[in-house]
Each structure stands twice: as structure tokens, then as C-alpha cells.
Design a protein around this motif. Structure first.
Motif, mmCIF file in Angstrom:
data_model
loop_
_atom_site.group_PDB
_atom_site.id
_atom_site.type_symbol
_atom_site.label_atom_id
_atom_site.label_comp_id
_atom_site.label_asym_id
_atom_site.label_seq_id
_atom_site.Cartn_x
_atom_site.Cartn_y
_atom_site.Cartn_z
ATOM 1 N N MET A 139 0.837 -1.174 0.000
ATOM 2 C CA MET A 139 0.000 0.000 0.000
ATOM 3 C C MET A 139 0.886 1.243 0.000
ATOM 4 O O MET A 139 1.909 1.284 0.664
ATOM 5 C CB MET A 139 -0.891 -0.034 1.267
ATOM 6 C CG MET A 139 -1.725 1.157 1.459
ATOM 7 S SD MET A 139 -2.671 0.866 2.973
ATOM 8 C CE MET A 139 -2.584 2.465 3.658
ATOM 9 N N GLN A 140 0.409 2.125 -0.730
ATOM 10 C CA GLN A 140 1.217 3.324 -0.884
ATOM 11 C C GLN A 140 0.603 4.462 -0.077
ATOM 12 O O GLN A 140 -0.604 4.685 -0.117
ATOM 13 C CB GLN A 140 1.273 3.711 -2.364
ATOM 14 C CG GLN A 140 2.641 4.124 -2.749
ATOM 15 C CD GLN A 140 2.682 4.550 -4.231
ATOM 16 O OE1 GLN A 140 1.677 4.543 -4.955
ATOM 17 N NE2 GLN A 140 3.854 4.926 -4.702
ATOM 18 N N LEU A 149 -5.273 6.442 -2.722
ATOM 19 C CA LEU A 149 -5.006 7.796 -3.178
ATOM 20 C C LEU A 149 -5.807 8.817 -2.400
ATOM 21 O O LEU A 149 -5.434 9.964 -2.286
ATOM 22 C CB LEU A 149 -5.323 7.924 -4.680
ATOM 23 C CG LEU A 149 -4.442 7.114 -5.616
ATOM 24 C CD1 LEU A 149 -4.912 7.230 -7.055
ATOM 25 C CD2 LEU A 149 -3.014 7.544 -5.485
ATOM 26 N N ASP A 150 -6.816 8.318 -1.863
ATOM 27 C CA ASP A 150 -7.662 9.271 -1.159
ATOM 28 C C ASP A 150 -7.056 9.707 0.173
ATOM 29 O O ASP A 150 -7.367 10.742 0.706
ATOM 30 C CB ASP A 150 -9.026 8.640 -0.887
ATOM 31 C CG ASP A 150 -9.791 8.407 -2.196
ATOM 32 O OD1 ASP A 150 -9.412 9.068 -3.158
ATOM 33 O OD2 ASP A 150 -10.693 7.577 -2.180
#
Lengths: 122, 1009
Positions: free
Chosen positions: A1-2, A91-92
């Protein structure tokens, strides 16, 4: 996960951590948020002095083994609004670094009471 | 006689003598002298001789004697003035004052010789005289040989004249002669009649002088051609040779002189010694007669027994004379004696080191043996001097003998002390009263013993009349006895640090056992009350004494005497001795007439009471009919029975009322009537035979006495006292019986008085503590009014019927009752306090204990509140009191100050406070340490643990209680107290945690944040 981490706009500040041996309590048993705790001073020798209520605490400045980072978790509204898009989930979430903590003030000695009323009583 | 003059005197004398000699040489006229001598009659001569001032100092002439020879030396061997001068010079020696007189005297003497037929004065007489005088000296034996020599040549002429005897014989005879003379003189001096002695000496000398007169020319400058001689060397170195005189010749001359002088001189011929002796004897007889006469005179004034007895008696009183010498002689009670002796014997272990066993045996032995044994034991028993355990001393360290005077307490102490082998050492405590004197005496007794004397015995201290000693002395004695005394610590400091403990028995004697000062002593002492001596025993002893003293006395008379003196041995003996001094018989009148036992004797109250309560027995009356004097009848105020003045013995014969009345009157004549009546009052109900009627009448009399006494005390009219004995008489008549009752000392008066004072104090205190509102209604709050009108009812009022349950469960009515009760109690300032009685039980009693005042002792009040009720009430009262005080306080506070109002507010104003507290916080823009510390009211937390607060419509607020019904401390108070700390301002405070911070590690997950 980024996890996207971004330095805040005004640049990262260096904060200090307060470490107390003991608890902070409210007399009125109300929430402590947004309340005045005490005053922090440094002596000329650089010794931190903390005054909480009628206690005075003497501590010392220490380098932390591992620096801490203060981050703000920011959830973009868009993400919330679009739940089905799982891919965009990561991204959120946005972490905004507010400050870095490299030093801490440690107060581990027994606090000393401040007695000021004696003069008045006499 | 033997005094030598001083050297200067001697010198003067010497010169005087020589000068005199010179003058005499010029002046002397033999014819004149002889004429003068002839004029003097023989008797005068003798008188001159006898009275001539030839004083004892004649021995001084021993040195001049040689000088006479020197002075006569120029005149040489033959007679003539020079020799006579020596005689005159001798006279000057004899009498310093009148030389000329002496000269005359000498001349007269010489004249005497002249009359004897020879013209020349005797030259050697003086020498001879000196020789005799020398012989007179005490140490004549040493002088004799040397000094006797001059004798011989003086008489040497006659030796020359008629001496055919061998010289040895002559020597012997001379010595014999000298011896005879000295013998004679000694015998004279033995008679101790100095007058005669001197006179005789004088006589001798004169006689010799007279006789020797013709013997002048026997002093030779050279060795005499014939006869014996004696060489004499003068201090100038000249040598003379004196011839010797034969005995026979000497005798003949003496005889001649004797014949010539007649029998005038005492030293006559051979019979002189006898004569002198006879004279001496006569003188002795005369003196004896004088002495005898004097003694006889003395006897006549005193008593008439033998001479020795009389003299002895003059020295000692009978009391001393007939003092018991041995244990068996003691008159006092046998059991008492034994007890005292036993106690004394307890000391044996310590003092003599004698064991218990032999002591017991010895006790059974007879008196004399015992004494001997004691001595033996003391001498050879180990004398333990070092510190001994206390158990070696008797538990009672001191013996206290108590009893009225004259019973022989002191005698007993002395006799027993001696008997037990001690040396009794008496100190009179009323004389030597200071503690120092006590200490000295005690230490002396404890540490010393008489070294001199036949048998050194340990001391036994007898302290007489110890009731006269002051308290400090007694305390000292007690301390020394118990070993607490530290000695004279101030003086000697460390040296005397060890306590002085008495190791000798101490016997204290007192008359009054209950002197306050004696109290400490009484506690450690073996107290022996001296019982009175038996009358019969005492009378028997008195009879013995009277027989011994040749005094006729009847036993009955003696018994009467004993009764009269209350068995006081001392006064009995004094009376007897007094009577004996005048005549030989003791009669009843003597005894009764003697002012013994009445004057200073005070009848004890107990005797009076027992007299009142008892009817005298027949026998007793007969014995002492006259014992009661009639003095009181002389009071004019008495309307007495006149017949009593008459023959009292007749009255006494029957137990008539008149006698009894008289007896009581006399007994109570000077009695303290208040005490007497009290005693009667204390005891009269014990008389079983008393009828109710009698009791009532007796009480009438008692009130009469009371009124009289009050009047007497009030108006000081003492004449009213005269009526009081009659009250006693009526007591006697109403209550007397033959039975014997134990009479108790009246203590009620004091007790009641004390109680009254106590009650009055109690009521006064109660009135003072009352609330003023209530007190206003008690005007004036007299104790009697309180006691009678108020308190009994009050006691009922404050004990209502209340259910013994928790007050929470009370109905409204009950609550109102309780409130009223509390109100009442507070109004009178009453409460219940918890007390612990002697059984260890707790009880609540009224605080000013009006129950005590109102109720009779030992009577249960009909209704009593139970313990829990009292407890409840007391609590309520306490609470109410606090509440009222607080209310009053706050009300005043409200008026005076508004600033501190919030703080002191009762908890009911809590919301206000909270507002204030919350308002305080945001109002502080300053940092804490810069803030001025201000008082900040602290709000009480809302949820105080289980506080049950109940506000009834009235004022009463029920305090919160825990499970056990205890009042819970008001938490508000606590909080208020803590908030009073004005430093605390901020809401947030720091609670420090003990320990190491790295000891606790807690994982915090991000998601928990």
C-alpha cells in the motif's frame, strides 16, 4: 500500500515532545482539550521548567533515539464520495507532515509544590 | 607551803636579808632583846608562835640556809650577833611585809631562851628549823640525807660535852630521831587538818628553836679535833665542819625544853605523838558529829528511813526507782510485750547474725539466761556490717508504740531493747525536732556503737514523743527506713550517694497515733496500740511498792487510785510518793483529794458517749463513789438536787437515778456539746431498747441542744451552756441500757456537710450555664428553690416516652416531642455524657447530675431512659447546639462581611459556588505563576458518597450516618478546607507517579489514537 506523504506547505517544523512521569488530571473532571496546562520555561542553563498548577517540575532535554514525525491524515472528500472505486482508495488518504520531533523534554523528578499562601496567612 | 619564790624574788630576798643582817649587826642589843622577851608572858609567846605568819613558803629558806652560814661566816664559830642576825634575816624571809615585826618576834623567841638561863641568843635555831622544814617536803627522802646533816652539828656541843657513845650509834640514833619527827609530821598531815597541822609545825619549830638555842659553837672551820662531823661547803667555796649531837643528849634537851615551856606546845616530850593523835581524833569526831547532824536535819525534812536510802530517795523519784528492770517486771499487757519483743528479735538476723532457730529456743528460756545468751551470740556471732538484703530486715522497719501517757511505753521500749541485747539510745523527738537532729541521731544509732563500757552493744533507737516532730523530720525518718534517703546530697555530693539504710531497730513512741505528720510512718510501721494496764495488776504492784516503802495502804484504796488516774502508773506513783513524804498511810481521802488525773486529764468523747449509753454497774459504783467530783454543782445556774452535795458515797450505794444524773452531769460538765450530741445522734438508733416515744423525746432534746448551741454561738451568751449537760442527762435517761454497744464516731455531720456543699456547687454551676432566657425565670435562683420546685419536675420532663428506634422512623408527633425535649435540655444546659462506672460499664448520665440532687441515694427513680435513648438524646443535643452556634455565627457574619460570604456558605448555596468556580477559570489570562493567588471557593462535588441529607420543614437537618449509626463527617467541610488552599488555581493538575518511567511500556497503536 502506498501512502503519500507530503511535507506541509509551510515546511516541516521541529517540535519537542513532553514526557511526564505522571498523569494530568482535571479537577472538574471535564475534558482537557483546549485547556491551559501550564507554563514551560527554560533556565539560563537550558534546563526546562514546567509549572503545572501548584507543581513545579524540573526536567532535561534529551535527543530521541528515533525521531518522530507528526503527520496529519487527510482524507480527500472525493474518495469518500466514491466508495466503489477501491483502486483509488489509497489515493484518497493523504498524510501531511506537520513537524518532526527529534528532541524530547523529560520530566521524571518528583514535582515540587509551590506554597505561596503562607506569607498571606501570616 | 612548797612554793619557791621567783628567781628575782629570791634575789631580792637575798639582798634584803643581807642588808637586814648588816643593819641588825649595828642595831642589835642583846640586853634589850632579853628585856623585851622577859616582858612577854609565855602565853603570848605561844600565841605568837601559833599565829606567827610563818607561811608555807618557808621552804624557800633551804637555799638561804646555806647563805645564813655564809652571812654568819665573818662572825665565825662563836656565838654573837651575827648568828642572831641570821635568825632575824630568817624572819624577814618568812614575812616580807614586816621585817621589823619579825625581828621583834625573833627577839622574843630569843628572849624566851634567855629566860631559860642563858644570855646568848641561840644561833643555830634557824638552821634547825630549816632542816625540819625541808623534811616536811614531799620529797624529803631525797633531801633527808643531805639536809639532815646540819642537825647534827647544831647539837654537836652536847655531844662534845657528854658524848661517850660511839659515833655509829649516834648516827643511828640521829636517823631514828629524824624519822620520828618526820613520822609525826606525816601523821599530822594525814589528818588533813591543816590548821592544826600548821600550828603544830609551828609549835615544833619553836620548841626546837628554844631547845637548840645553846648549841651555837659547833660549826668549825677546820676539822674538829674530836667527835663526828659533817663537812659543808658554801657557795663561796668555804668549807665548814659541823659537829654531831648524840641522841640521848638530844632527848634530854628536848625534854628540858618541854619542861621549860610547859605543856603549851603540842610537841611535848615522848607523849607528843599520842597527844596529837588524840587531838586529831577529837577533831575527826567533831566533824563526824557535824555531818551526822546535817544529815539528820535533812532526814527530818524528808522521810525517815535509813540514811543511805534517804539520800538515794532524794535523788530519784519512785517512778524511776521502781521502774521495771526486767521483762518479767513489766506491767503492760503481756501480748503487747511479746509482740514488741518478737519484732525486736526479727532484727537479730541482721544485727547479731543469729539464726532463727536459736532465737526461738532462747525465747523460751528464762530471762537471765536469755540475756547471757544474747551477749554470747552478739560477741561471737558474725557481725554483718556490709549491705544486706532487705529481707534481713523485718518487713515493718519501725515499731510505733501508741497509747495514752503513763502506761509504760518508754519503759517497755527500754526494757525490751536491753532485753534483746541492744543499747537503747533515746532521743526525744519533741525536743530534737529538726531533720538534722533526726538525721544525726539516726546515723549515730545506725553506725556507731559504744566502744567503752562493759559490753559494747548495738544501738536501738527509741524516739520518744514522735508525734511532736514536724512532718519533714518524719519524712526523713521514713526515707531512711525505706532506704530512699540520699543522705546529705547537697553537702557531700558523690560521696554520700548510696542510700543510708538503717540497720538497727527503731522504736517510735507516740501518744496520738493519728497525728497527720505520722501518716507516712504509720504505713511502714508495725503499729502497736498500747492497751491500758489492768487495774488489778497495777494496784497489786502499787501495793508491793507501798510495802517496800513502808507505807500502809489498802488494796481498795490503791484500786481507787488506779481508777482515778486511769491506770497511769506515773501519776499513781507520784501520788503515793507524795503521800509517803508526809505520813505512813494512804487513806482514801488522800487519793480522792489529790488533784491527780483530773486537772489535765481529759475524758475522751468515747468515754462520755459510753457513759451516756450505759447504766453503771453496781460494783463499779461501789468502788469509786467519789470519783466524780461535785464541782459542777457549784454552778449557780444549776437547779440541782441538793442531796447530792451531801453524802455521795451513800448516793453511790444504790444505782439511784440521782447518782446516775449526777454522774452524767459531772462527766459532761465541760464536754464539747456539739460533738457529744452528734455522737449521740449517730448512735442512738442502734439502741435496741429505745422506744419510739423515747426517740422522739430524745430528738426534742437534741433540737433543744441545737437551738441552745446556735444561740450561744450567735449571741456569745455562754451562760446558756449551763443547761446543756441536762440534755445529756436526758439522753442518758432515755437511752441508757445495760447492754454494751459499739459506739461509732459521728461522721455524718461532715459527710452531709460535704454533700451539701457539693450539691450547692452543682446547682450554682447549672444556673450559670443555663441560657439567659431560662435563667430570667429563676429569679433569684436559690438552691433550695431549685431543688424543691424545679429540678424534680424537670427531671421528669426530660425523660419522656420515646420509642427506642432510629429517629428516621419517628412520626411527626414523635419528632416534635424529641425536638421539644432537645429544646428543653438546651435551655437548661443539660446533656448526657458517657461515663464508665466501676464495673467497666458505660452509661450516659446527666451532665449537671441533677438526679443526684433531687433523688435520695440508693433509690431508683421510677423511670429511666434506656442507654440508647440517652445516647440518641445526647447526640441530638450536641448537634442542635452546634447548629445553633453556627446559625448564630453565620447570621453575624452575613451582617458584617459580604466578601467572605460565599466561602462560609452552607452547602445549600452550592450552585452559586459552582458558577463562581467555573467563572474563575477563563478569567485568568495571566500565566499561573504570575497570577495573584486569590481565594477561590471550591465547589463540593455533587455526588458525595451516600450522604443522606434530609431537610425537614423545620430546622432539623439529619446528619448523614453510616451503617453503624455514626454520624458521618460532613464531606463538605473537608472539601472546603482543602479548597481553602489558595494556591490551587488551575483546573489541570499533575499527579506524579512514583517509579521509573522506563519500567512501564505500553504499546500504542495508531488506530487507538
Amino acid at each position: 500500500m502506498q501512502i503519500p506523504i507530503k511535507i506541509s506547505n509551510d515546511g516541516s517544523e521541529e517540535w519537542m515532545m513532553l514526557e511526564l512521569q505522571g498523569d494530568l488530571e482535571s479537577r472538574t473532571q471535564t475534558k482537557m482539550s483546549n485547556k491551559f496546562i501550564g507554563d514551560l520555561h527554560f533556565t539560563k542553563q537550558g534546563v526546562p521548567v514546567l509549572i503545572i498548577g501548584h507543581h513545579i517540575l524540573y526536567g532535561k532535554v534529551m535527543d530521541m533515539d528515533k525521531p518522530f514525525v507528526i503527520m496529519n491524515k487527510i482524507q480527500t472528500d472525493t474518495c469518500m464520495e466514491v466508495p466503489e472505486s477501491d483502486t483509488n482508495e489509497e489515493l484518497d488518504v493523504l498524510y501531511n507532515i506537520k513537524a518532526v520531533v527529534k528532541k524530547k523534554l523529560i520530566f521524571k523528578n518528583r514535582p515540587k509544590p509551590i506554597i505561596a499562601s503562607s506569607v498571606k496567612n501570616v | 607551803m612548797d612554793e619557791f619564790p621567783d628567781p628575782e624574788d629570791e634575789f631580792e630576798l637575798l639582798h634584803a636579808q643581807e642588808m637586814e643582817a648588816m643593819r641588825e649587826m649595828e642595831e642589835f642589843d642583846v640586853e634589850e632583846a632579853s628585856r623585851q622577851a622577859a616582858l612577854i608572858p609565855p602565853s603570848f609567846k605561844r600565841s605568837l608562835n601559833f599565829t606567827s605568819p610563818t607561811p608555807p613558803s618557808r621552804t624557800t629558806t633551804s637555799s638561804p640556809s646555806s647563805r645564813t652560814t655564809t652571812s654568819s661566816e665573818p662572825s665565825n664559830t662563836t656565838n654573837g650577833p651575827p648568828l642572831s642576825h641570821t635568825t632575824t634575816s630568817q624572819g624577814t624571809l618568812l614575812n616580807d611585809g614586816g621585817m621589823s615585826d619579825n625581828g621583834v618576834e625573833r627577839q622574843t623567841q630569843l628572849g624566851g631562851t634567855v629566860t631559860g638561863g642563858r644570855k646568848r641568843p641561840p644561833p643555830e635555831d634557824d638552821g634547825f628549823e630549816e632542816a625540819l622544814d625541808i623534811l616536811d617536803q614531799d620529797d624529803f627522802a631525797t633531801h633527808r640525807k643531805k639536809r639532815s646533816r646540819p642537825l647534827v652539828p647544831m647539837l654537836g656541843l652536847s655531844t662534845l660535852l657528854g658524848g661517850q657513845k660511839s659515833q655509829d650509834e649516834q648516827d643511828e640514833e640521829d636517823m631514828l630521831l629524824i624519822q620520828r619527827i618526820t613520822e609525826l609530821r606525816n601523821s599530822l598531815s594525814k589528818t588533813e587538818q591543816h590548821n592544826i597541822h600548821h600550828l603544830d609545825l609551828q609549835g615544833i619549830s619553836t620548841a626546837l628553836v628554844n631547845r637548840v638555842a645553846p648549841v651555837a659553837p659547833h660549826i668549825h672551820r677546820h676539822i674538829p679535833s674530836s667527835g663526828d662531823f659533817q663537812a659543808v661547803t658554801t657557795d663561796t667555796g668555804r668549807r665548814f665542819y659541823l659537829g654531831r649531837l648524840e641522841e640521848d643528849e638530844w632527848d634530854a634537851r628536848v625534854a628540858a625544853v618541854g619542861a621549860r615551856m610547859g605543856a603549851s606546845t603540842h610537841l611535848a616530850v615522848g607523849g607528843s605523838y599520842l597527844q596529837l593523835k588524840a587531838q586529831v581524833e577529837r577533831e575527826q569526831i567533831r566533824r563526824d558529829a557535824q555531818l551526822a547532824k546535817r544529815i539528820r536535819d535533812e532526814e527530818d525534812s524528808g522521810m525517815e528511813s535509813g540514811v543511805e536510802e534517804e539520800t538515794e530517795e532524794r535523788e530519784s523519784l519512785w517512778v524511776e526507782k521502781f521502774k521495771p528492770q526486767h521483762y518479767l517486771d513489766l506491767l503492760s499487757d503481756e501480748s503487747t510485750n511479746r509482740m514488741v519483743l518478737h519484732w525486736l528479735k526479727l532484727w537479730d538476723k541482721l544485727v547479731f547474725g543469729v539464726d532463727k532457730k536459736p532465737k526461738k529456743q532462747e525465747k523460751k528460756k528464762k530471762d537471765f539466761q536469755k540475756d547471757k545468751f544474747n551477749k554470747f551470740g552478739k560477741k561471737f556471732g558474725p557481725e554483718v556490717i556490709e549491705e544486706l538484703d532487705d529481707q534481713n530486715r523485718p518487713m515493718q522497719k519501725v515499731l510505733l508504740l501508741a497509747g495514752p501517757p503513763g502506761l509504760g511505753k518508754t519503759t517497755l521500749a527500754h526494757v525490751l531493747g536491753r532485753h534483746a541485747g541492744y543499747h537503747t539510745l533515746e532521743i526525744n523527738a519533741s525536743n530534737d525536732r529538726s531533720p538534722e537532729a533526726f538525721r544525726t541521731a539516726l546515723e549515730t544509732a545506725a553506725t556507731m556503737r559504744s566502744v567503752l563500757g562493759p559490753s559494747p552493744r548495738p544501738n536501738c533507737l527509741v524516739m520518744d514523743e514522735i508525734d511532736g516532730a514536724p512532718a519533714p523530720s518524719i519524712n526523713l525518718l521514713v526515707n531512711m527506713l525505706t532506704g530512699k534517703d540520699m543522705g546529705r546530697a547537697t553537702k557531700k555530693g558523690s560521696k554520700k550517694k548510696e542510700a543510708t539504710v538503717l540497720h538497727r531497730p527503731v522504736i517510735c513512741i507516740c501518744n496520738d497515733l493519728y497525728t497527720p505528720a505520722l501518716r507516712p510512718l504509720r504505713q511502714i510501721a508495725l503499729v502497736v496500740q498500747f492497751p491500758p494496764t489492768h487495774t488489778a495488776r497495777l494496784a497489786q504492784r502499787l501495793l508491793e511498792i507501798t510495802r517496800k516503802r513502808d507505807l500502809r495502804a489498802d488494796l481498795s484504796v490503791l484500786m481507787a487510785l488506779c481508777n482515778k488516774t486511769e491506770n497511769d502508773i506515773r501519776s499513781c506513783l507520784s501520788v503515793l510518793q507524795f503521800v509517803r513524804s508526809s505520813r505512813r498511810e494512804v487513806r482514801l481521802e488522800d487519793v480522792m483529794g489529790a488533784a491527780v488525773g483530773q486537772k489535765d486529764h481529759q475524758r475522751s468523747l468515747f468515754n462520755m458517749w459510753s457513759d451516756i449509753f450505759s447504766i453503771p454497774r453496781q460494783k463499779k459504783i461501789r468502788r469509786n463513789p467519789l470519783q466524780e467530783p461535785l464541782a459542777d454543782v457549784s454552778d449557780g445556774t444549776l437547779p440541782p438536787m441538793p442531796d447530792l452535795n451531801g453524802d455521795l458515797s451513800k448516793v453511790g450505794e444504790d444505782t439511784a437515778l440521782s447518782y446516775r444524773v449526777q454522774r452524767i452531769l459531772s462527766t459532761t460538765h465541760h464536754a464539747p456539746f456539739d460533738k457529744l450530741t452528734q455522737g449521740w445522734f449517730h448512735n442512738y438508733l442502734n439502741i435496741k431498747t429505745a422506744s419510739l416515744d423515747n426517740i422522739s423525746r430524745g430528738l426534742d432534746w437534741a433540737s433543744f441542744t441545737d437551738i441552745q448551741l446556735a444561740e450561744v454561738g450567735h449571741s456569745q451568751s455562754w451562760s446558756l451552756m449551763a443547761y446543756l449537760p441536762y440534755a445529756c442527762v436526758s439522753y442518758h435517761l432515755l437511752f441508757a441500757s445495760h447492754q454494751w454497744y459499739k459506739i461509732q464516731f459521728p461522721t455524718q455531720m461532715n459527710e452531709i456537710k460535704q454533700k451539701q456543699t457539693k450539691m450547692e456547687n452543682l446547682i450554682t454551676a447549672m444556673v450559670n450555664d443555663m441560657s439567659p432566657k431560662t435563667r430570667a425565670h429563676l429569679n433569684p435562683p436559690s438552691p433550695s428553690r431549685m431543688t424543691c420546685d424545679l429540678l424534680p419536675f424537670l427531671l421528669h420532663i426530660i425523660q419522656p416516652n420515646l420509642r427506642p428506634v432510629n429517629t428516621q422512623l419517628y412520626s411527626k408527633q414523635e419528632r416534635a416531642d424529641l425536638n421539644a425535649l432537645i429544646d428543653t435540655m438546651l435551655a437548661y444546659n443539660l446533656t448526657y455524657t458517657q461515663e464508665r462506672d466501676q464495673n467497666g460499664q458505660y452509661s450516659f448520665t446527666l451532665d449537671p447530675n441533677i438526679e443526684e440532687v433531687v433523688q435520695f441515694p440508693n433509690m431508683k427513680s421510677e423511670r429511666q431512659l434506656s442507654y440508647p435513648m440517652r445516647q440518641l438524646i445526647s447526640r441530638e443535643v450536641e448537634l442542635e447546639r452546634v447548629r445553633r452556634a453556627e446559625a448564630r455565627f453565620t447570621s453575624t457574619e452575613n451582617e458584617t462581611s459580604t466578601t467572605s460570604k460565599d466561602k462560609r456558605n452552607p452547602p445549600s448555596s452550592k450552585p452559586q459556588n459552582e458558577v463562581a468556580a467555573t467563572a474563575n477559570n477563563p478569567k485568568s489570562p495571566l500565566p499561573n505563576h504570575l497570577q495573584k493567588l486569590q481565594a477561590k471557593p471550591f465547589s463540593k462535588p455533587g455526588n458525595v458518597q451516600g450522604a443522606v441529607k434530609k431537610v425537614v420543614d423545620g430546622e432539623i437537618v439529619q446528619a448523614p450516618r453510616d451503617f453503624f449509626g455514626r454520624v458521618i463527617e460532613n464531606p463538605v467541610n473537608h472539601q472546603v478546607k482543602s479548597t481553602n488552599n489558595e494556591i490551587v488555581k488551575s483546573d489541570i493538575w499533575f499527579r506524579f507517579k512514583e517509579g521509573y518511567s522506563n519500567a512501564v511500556r505500553r504499546t500504542i497503536r495508531m488506530k487507538d489514537l
